[in-house]
Design a protein around this motif. Sequence first.
Motif, PDB file in Angstrom:
ATOM      1  N   LEU A  66       0.821  -1.211   0.000  1.00 41.56           N
ATOM      2  CA  LEU A  66       0.000   0.000   0.000  1.00 41.56           C
ATOM      3  C   LEU A  66       0.855   1.260   0.000  1.00 41.56           C
ATOM      4  O   LEU A  66       0.596   2.202  -0.756  1.00 41.56           O
ATOM      5  CB  LEU A  66      -0.934  -0.004   1.208  1.00 41.56           C
ATOM      6  CG  LEU A  66      -1.943   1.141   1.306  1.00 41.56           C
ATOM      7  CD1 LEU A  66      -2.885   1.134   0.110  1.00 41.56           C
ATOM      8  CD2 LEU A  66      -2.739   1.036   2.612  1.00 41.56           C
ATOM      9  N   GLY A  67       1.900   1.284   0.858  1.00 41.39           N
ATOM     10  CA  GLY A  67       2.758   2.465   0.947  1.00 41.39           C
ATOM     11  C   GLY A  67       3.369   2.853  -0.386  1.00 41.39           C
ATOM     12  O   GLY A  67       3.218   4.007  -0.841  1.00 41.39           O
ATOM     13  N   PRO A  68       4.093   1.946  -1.063  1.00 44.89           N
ATOM     14  CA  PRO A  68       4.655   2.288  -2.379  1.00 44.89           C
ATOM     15  C   PRO A  68       3.588   2.662  -3.411  1.00 44.89           C
ATOM     16  O   PRO A  68       3.805   3.549  -4.235  1.00 44.89           O
ATOM     17  CB  PRO A  68       5.379   0.998  -2.784  1.00 44.89           C
ATOM     18  CG  PRO A  68       5.702   0.324  -1.497  1.00 44.89           C
ATOM     19  CD  PRO A  68       4.548   0.637  -0.592  1.00 44.89           C
ATOM     20  N   ALA A  69       2.420   1.994  -3.376  1.00 50.81           N
ATOM     21  CA  ALA A  69       1.364   2.297  -4.349  1.00 50.81           C
ATOM     22  C   ALA A  69       0.819   3.703  -4.155  1.00 50.81           C
ATOM     23  O   ALA A  69       0.549   4.427  -5.124  1.00 50.81           O
ATOM     24  CB  ALA A  69       0.245   1.271  -4.232  1.00 50.81           C
ATOM     25  N   LEU A  70       0.653   4.125  -2.902  1.00 54.35           N
ATOM     26  CA  LEU A  70       0.137   5.465  -2.625  1.00 54.35           C
ATOM     27  C   LEU A  70       1.153   6.545  -2.953  1.00 54.35           C
ATOM     28  O   LEU A  70       0.784   7.702  -3.204  1.00 54.35           O
ATOM     29  CB  LEU A  70      -0.270   5.572  -1.147  1.00 54.35           C
ATOM     30  CG  LEU A  70      -1.452   4.707  -0.687  1.00 54.35           C
ATOM     31  CD1 LEU A  70      -1.667   4.855   0.804  1.00 54.35           C
ATOM     32  CD2 LEU A  70      -2.718   5.061  -1.451  1.00 54.35           C
TER      33      LEU A  70
END
Length: 484
Positions: A33-37
């Motif tokens: 989630l972190g890298p995608a956001l």
Amino acid sequence: MILKPGIKQAIYTFGVQMNMFSLGTASAYAGTLGPALSEPGSGFHIDLKMVSLIASMPGWSGFLPIILLGPLMHFAGRKTANICLSVPIFCGWILTYFAAEYNSISMLLAGRFLHGLPMGAAYFISVCIAEFSDPKNRNNLLGFKPITAVLGVALMHTMAYYLHWKHMALVGAIPPALGFLITLFWPETPEWLVSRARYEEAETVFYSLRGYSKEGEHELMQMIECEKDRRKFLSDNQRRFAFWKTFKSPILWRPIAILFFALLVPVMGGRHYLVSYSVHLGAQLSGDKTKGYFYTVLSNGIAIPGAVLNLYLLKRFSRRGVLLGTGFVGSVMLAVACAMLYIRTIYPSEALSYSILGVFAVYYFLANCGFYPVSYILMGEIFPLEYRALGSLIDGLLSALGMALVSAFLPWLEIAMGTYGVLLIFGCIMLISLIYLYYHLPETKNRSLHDVGDYFRGKSPKIRRVGEFAFNADENRSILEVDK
């Protein structure tokens, strides 16, 4: 159709295993989630502080079920408690999906908050599995608990290649929904019925789950007699507040200390931060930022066979042997990896980067087949019945606090000390915990929950021989003594 006792135990425990699966999906979700956001065009504008908050949110929300599930499972029963756990977890994934639809960071944080509920329920899950199973099946059913978590991690990491994170949230909602449906058909556990003085119901459920045997009859009679004796010494007014008066008992605090150090081992050994920050750490260890996702998926390929191998190790060796043996070896491997990481900062080398990855691959396999799952198996076995709810609450609070602090401050610690410095500190804490456990942890394999509880009451030895099985830390024996 009348189901065999072993099948009933497997089906009923599957209801809580699904919440353990949700623990794995929630932990891994942060890593993708972190890298995608952070990618341009994601619709969200986040910095390092927000990444840290998103990753650590489940750790903080883990306090809620820890505080509520203890009294709830004590007064309302295991069935009601699991229903109250499964529904909010399901809602958390639905909120996450709609957060993507409306680009709402508030909805995303609320969803992540609810994702953390199974992290605070790990004790409750272990207790339910232990109470639904007999001593022989308990080994496999509790041993399958970490496998479900690893499968949840693997599912999320694999889906990150093919699905948008909002669609991953819909898949994440399936396990708690299944858990809820199965729980609707649960009976209450015999231990809880005994604790409420509903002895006839307890006997009916006990033989329905176990079938009839002399060993089972003896265990049930011991459980009932122990509860009757306890009630004889309590007036009606005292019994009403007995849940809180146990707080001062050393019989409560001894297993709390043991379980606290037992859970420090996987927490410091990377059980959560290696998953939550898997993409970032994979890039740091390899020295190649473009391969973070690849090494994350590779770690899942290591973890799954390791968790499966753990079932064999638990059948072949003692709980103490597997935990302490793999734990001490793992702490040495962490020290070696730290030294190699430090050397790479002075003498950069591609060969050294691959060597570091090789060491961590072996370490991660060792951890998943050894001290990771065993530490969590002990959750359901250590506490005596009359202290189980309060003990789970206190130890759960301490464990969730540690996990949340590690997840929240890991990015800042890494900036200040480097990856090698962080892992060195965590490895030292892990080693100190293992030394404490060597002297204080009782063996629980092939022992009834009542017999394990009697150890803390001073009525049973630390190591009890069952058939040809024996493992005694006080004797001059190998740390991995085999059931011959």
